[in-house]
Design an enzyme around this catalytic site. Structure first.
Site, PDB file in Angstrom:
ATOM      1  N   ASP B  13       0.846  -1.189  -0.295  1.00 30.99           N
ATOM      2  CA  ASP B  13       0.056  -0.009  -0.084  1.00 30.99           C
ATOM      3  C   ASP B  13       0.839   1.185  -0.043  1.00 30.99           C
ATOM      4  O   ASP B  13       2.014   1.124   0.139  1.00 30.99           O
ATOM      5  CB  ASP B  13      -0.864  -0.288   1.331  1.00 30.99           C
ATOM      6  CG  ASP B  13      -1.774   1.144   1.525  1.00 30.99           C
ATOM      7  OD1 ASP B  13      -2.103   1.791   0.281  1.00 30.99           O
ATOM      8  OD2 ASP B  13      -1.845   1.853   2.576  1.00 30.99           O
ATOM      9  N   SER B  14       0.184   2.459  -0.089  1.00 27.36           N
ATOM     10  CA  SER B  14       1.078   3.734  -0.515  1.00 27.36           C
ATOM     11  C   SER B  14       1.472   3.787   1.202  1.00 27.36           C
ATOM     12  O   SER B  14       2.383   4.616   1.180  1.00 27.36           O
ATOM     13  CB  SER B  14       0.160   4.763  -0.598  1.00 27.36           C
ATOM     14  OG  SER B  14      -0.905   4.784  -0.020  1.00 27.36           O
ATOM     15  N   CYS B  76      -4.306  -1.194  -2.292  1.00 26.22           N
ATOM     16  CA  CYS B  76      -4.165   0.373  -2.286  1.00 26.22           C
ATOM     17  C   CYS B  76      -5.195   0.352  -3.477  1.00 26.22           C
ATOM     18  O   CYS B  76      -4.903  -0.276  -4.457  1.00 26.22           O
ATOM     19  CB  CYS B  76      -2.806   0.891  -2.472  1.00 26.22           C
ATOM     20  SG  CYS B  76      -3.007   2.561  -2.988  1.00 26.22           S
ATOM     21  N   GLU B 155      -6.002   9.694   9.993  1.00 25.48           N
ATOM     22  CA  GLU B 155      -4.498   9.847  10.486  1.00 25.48           C
ATOM     23  C   GLU B 155      -4.373  10.803  11.813  1.00 25.48           C
ATOM     24  O   GLU B 155      -3.600  10.498  12.632  1.00 25.48           O
ATOM     25  CB  GLU B 155      -3.743  10.169   9.528  1.00 25.48           C
ATOM     26  CG  GLU B 155      -3.675   9.039   8.615  1.00 25.48           C
ATOM     27  CD  GLU B 155      -2.484   8.935   7.273  1.00 25.48           C
ATOM     28  OE1 GLU B 155      -2.017   9.982   7.077  1.00 25.48           O
ATOM     29  OE2 GLU B 155      -2.339   7.644   6.904  1.00 25.48           O
ATOM     30  N   CYS B 187     -11.177   3.168  -0.417  1.00 23.99           N
ATOM     31  CA  CYS B 187      -9.984   3.555   0.125  1.00 23.99           C
ATOM     32  C   CYS B 187      -9.750   2.923   1.254  1.00 23.99           C
ATOM     33  O   CYS B 187     -10.496   2.707   2.268  1.00 23.99           O
ATOM     34  CB  CYS B 187      -9.890   4.963   0.256  1.00 23.99           C
ATOM     35  SG  CYS B 187      -8.209   5.587   0.970  1.00 23.99           S
ATOM     36  N   HIS B 189      -8.349   3.498   3.916  1.00 23.28           N
ATOM     37  CA  HIS B 189      -8.392   3.946   5.281  1.00 23.28           C
ATOM     38  C   HIS B 189      -9.885   3.994   5.853  1.00 23.28           C
ATOM     39  O   HIS B 189     -10.130   4.135   7.061  1.00 23.28           O
ATOM     40  CB  HIS B 189      -8.189   5.326   5.385  1.00 23.28           C
ATOM     41  CG  HIS B 189      -6.583   5.678   5.309  1.00 23.28           C
ATOM     42  ND1 HIS B 189      -5.645   5.423   4.496  1.00 23.28           N
ATOM     43  CD2 HIS B 189      -5.929   6.286   6.453  1.00 23.28           C
ATOM     44  CE1 HIS B 189      -4.448   5.746   4.715  1.00 23.28           C
ATOM     45  NE2 HIS B 189      -4.535   6.298   6.081  1.00 23.28           N
TER      46      HIS B 189
END
Lengths: 273, 273
Positions: B13-14, B76, B155, B187, B189
């Site tokens: 993933d990024s 991702c 985050e 996504c 997240h």
């Protein structure tokens, strides 16, 4: 002297934010040419480590040197805080960042010796603002506050939005509780939130914009070293723009904030430098 | 067969988001070992171009191949949408992404044929979700909505915060106006915002989590090719973690969401691959 007075100034940032610094240079040093680099393929820097920022900054400096710039402005608070000192020992042209000019003016501005600093996590953690301010006056207290949501809010274009106001209130509360009278906009995106922040902090708090102070510092430096460009350029492209990712998004943002119509941006592979 | 059944699965993933996919693999395929790579030095991918994402993904796949993985999961959404198809033609081990498994389940779930898709700008713009869904059923309408503030909000840890609720309301409004009955969390997240989003969309809308669907797809694929690891590993470190920036932040986040105590993360220079 290694480079001609007519050589351009190299300006770099992790992305579009440094354009607020380029804008101040365009306004205050209208005779100077600029080569701008925005590291849009690796943006943002604010959440990354010192080692990574240093590696990226060295690559960019090597690229700017291929463009024969006469001086470099690190138009990124994070890179100024984490990479500038090391790099300035490695190259033979003047290089300045945005932290020291902003910090010095903040130290001269505060009366009650309480300065607030807002920026990315990396900038606040680096402690360079505090060290520079306390070198001017050790009695000054610097209260840092990372504001990781400000950059995405600016990039979303929500400059005066109710969400942005709520987020800003929350970030600023601990600073206002400490009774700061000076607030450093320690990230190049933040001048775009200036009016929202000004409304929230009120007239009792002076905002310091390191972008403006950096342009003034650059002017002093060029004058001191006899490196000012005295000839008004009639080049078609006095300002050149390079990015590490696609040109398109950058150019749109650039044209929304610069007093200059950016017609062309070039993409380069910065990992090769 | 090129690799042993006991070889690990490569997951990348990024940054940290793909850990929600790794988590589903750990839960659903407990016998499989994992090598996870998070590109924390270049995160995020969601605002970058196809060309850049492809270059980064190729470097990561080359790194994972040095770890002798038997299959790769692109955890991702952006890289799945922009790089997976090209890369799958360049390598000789199975590689799957998160987009197709999520899209297929969404197509099977919707009753009124209106699916909402939330994700990064790059994922929504790529159109792969819509194409995959319409390949299943061309009558289905897919309404995309980029949500660039969700990742920084996650985050920041503001998972159930009033600011996050306000931002989510704004992003979801156009989707709810179109009367969607299925919403893809496009996504990695976003599963961390699941309960906030569920409250806002109500019981009439089914949330699809591509992370879970991808783990199930991986399970089917390994079974089909006779590549399942049937031996319960007694290795001390069945899960290995690599990042391109400092280990510290990654490990903290990893330990907050994984059902496994991450004791060690290694930093590598991904630009060298």
């Amino acid at each position: 002297m290694k480079y001609k007075k007519t050589a351009p100034i190299g300006v770099f940032d992790s992305g579009v934010g440094g354009l607020t610094v380029a804008r101040e240079i365009m306004r205050n040093l209208p005779h100077e040419k600029i080569v701008y680099f925005g590291d849009t393929a690796r943006v943002p820097y604010g959440s990354k480590s010192k080692e990574t920022i240093l590696r990226y900054s060295r690559q960019i400096v090597r690229f700017l040197q291929t463009q024969e710039v006469k001086a470099i402005v690190v138009a990124c608070n994070t890179a100024s805080a984490l990479a500038l000192e090391t790099i300035s020992e490695e190259i033979d042209i003047p290089i300045i960042g945005v932290v020291k000019p902003g910090a010095k003016v903040a130290a001269q501005t505060t009366r009650n010796k309480k300065i607030g600093l807002i920026g990315t996590r990396a900038t606040v953690k680096s402690d360079l603002y505090r060290k520079t301010i306390q070198a001017e006056n050790p009695e000054i207290e610097v209260i840092g506050q990372p504001c990781p949501l400000f950059v995405p809010l600016v990039e979303e274009g929500w400059l005066k939005d109710s969400v942005t106001i709520e987020v800003a209130k929350r970030y600023l509360a601990p600073l206002l509780e400490k009774d700061i009278d000076t607030l450093i906009l320690g990230c190049t995106h933040y001048p775009l939130l200036r009016s929202t922040l000004k409304t929230l902090v009120g007239d009792g708090v002076t905002l310091v914009n390191p972008a403006y102070e950096t342009a003034k510092e650059l002017q002093r430096l060029l004058k001191e070293q006899g490196m000012e460009n005295e000839i008004h350029t009639d080049e078609e492209f006095p300002y050149r723009f390079f990015v590490s990712d696609e040109e398109e998004c950058f150019q749109e943002f650039a044209n929304s904030i610069l007093p200059y119509n950016v017609k062309r941006t070039e993409q380069i592979n910065i990992e090769e430098f």
